[in-house]
Design a protein around this motif. Sequence first.
Motif, PDB file in Angstrom:
ATOM      1  N   GLY A   1      -3.870  -2.517  -5.264  1.00 40.72           N
ATOM      2  CA  GLY A   1      -3.475  -3.208  -4.055  1.00 40.72           C
ATOM      3  C   GLY A   1      -4.269  -4.494  -3.934  1.00 40.72           C
ATOM      4  O   GLY A   1      -5.263  -4.698  -4.635  1.00 40.72           O
TER       5      GLY A   1
ATOM      6  N   TYR B   1       0.816  -1.216   0.000  1.00 44.30           N
ATOM      7  CA  TYR B   1       0.000   0.000   0.000  1.00 44.30           C
ATOM      8  C   TYR B   1       0.851   1.268   0.000  1.00 44.30           C
ATOM      9  O   TYR B   1       0.443   2.296  -0.534  1.00 44.30           O
TER      10      TYR B   1
ATOM     11  N   VAL C   1       1.483   1.773  -3.629  1.00 40.92           N
ATOM     12  CA  VAL C   1       0.314   2.330  -4.307  1.00 40.92           C
ATOM     13  C   VAL C   1       0.214   3.831  -4.022  1.00 40.92           C
ATOM     14  O   VAL C   1      -0.037   4.637  -4.914  1.00 40.92           O
TER      15      VAL C   1
END
Length: 323
Positions: free
Chosen positions: A87, A76, A79
């Motif tokens: 994700g 994450y 991302v």
Amino acid sequence: MIRHIAAVALSLSALSALTACGADSSADASAEDGQVTLTIGDQAKTLQTIVNASDALKGAKYKVKWAEFQGAAPLYQAVQAGAADTGYSADLPALQALSGGVRVKNVAALKNDGRHVGIVVRKDSGIGSVKDLKGQKVVVSSAKGSISEYLLANVLKQNGLSYRDVHVQYLLPTDAQAAFASGKIKTWATFGVYQAVGLEQGGKLLVDGGDGRVSGYGFINASDKALADSSKKAALTDFLGRLGTALQWTSTHQDAYAKAIEQRNGADATVARTLASAAYSKVLPITSDVNRTVQGVADLMNGIGVLDPNVDVAKSADTSVLK
């Protein structure tokens, strides 16, 4: 045998000690330059193994680049930094990412039966029921806010106990496995292959996540930036359909899937079968039922101080990607 399983477990899944890296997987070998590229975030080559073993990307009109990470938290982070478009995690890590301000939307749900999460106790522990956990130390793998911790919190609540009735200690799965094997700890909330190892090392299953004790949901989510790109969004819709087909393939070809895990992850046959049996089996659209179930997870974990601030699950979804 147990030692070998534990050694392989160290390299797999939140389960695998992979460094973050990207690996191109062209969906169409004859694709022209300028094609849309989706960078799919993955953990322990899980999605990549399923997709490649089932040949699910054959004929796709976009490219896939895989971004591999050892767990949900670094995925994450990638991302958030724009290094991956999507994700992938169980429900609680996704909630943690949203609570922490990661700019993603849940675009599809994944589903399994929840039995890959469990509380394992040593056979000589004297613990025969959840109520016997009162006053006990419980080791949770792997970090604060894991799906194992949700199982513990939920079954305590279901049995009339408070989270304050137990003494929680957080240990990485491999450290917990060594302590459990030596008898230093007697109660372990864990998951996947570590659960199997614990049972082989003198443990018994006190309770697992089946029958709704965990939601069984995971999520594919996508960054706000990727969703704002109409070409990437269309490719993501197609990818989710192909992933659904690939997950169906794992359900009907479990031996072949386990063999692919052996070949791609270096697992032995026992570990591979355990991982194959714990796989998600469906890709589902985000519905009100999904949101309501996962909101219950969020509310419980917020109530015990693990998820703060809380998350509005319905507002964290984009239902336009997968109808």
